[in-house]
Design a protein around this motif. Sequence first.
Motif: not given
Length: 113
Positions: A17, A19, A80
Amino acid sequence: QVQLVESGGGLVQPGGSLRLSCTVSGTIFGIYMAWYRQAPGKQRELVARITTDRSTKYLDSVKGRFTISRDNVPGAVYLQMDSLKPEDTAGYYCNNDPNTWSWGQGTQVTVAS
């Protein structure tokens, strides 16, 4: 002259991930905003859009994995990105939608093991 500054990119493994953040020199109240991306040798494409009432729309290939959000004052837009895939590798840029402002420097996202 609106200035856009993107940040938050980097190298991440598949499934990871990131952001992304975009700061805008001024308020974005009343303005549709979007994240775009451009991979080497490909045209820039719109990845995610957010309206003034925070309705969102996504590129089919990122639906369910990416989430766009915004703060109007001071102006900021976020992306995100979860469950990243190698095909998400690109330079990511924010801008208004439809795009009328000059582009910022973008932030590079590289998804590789």
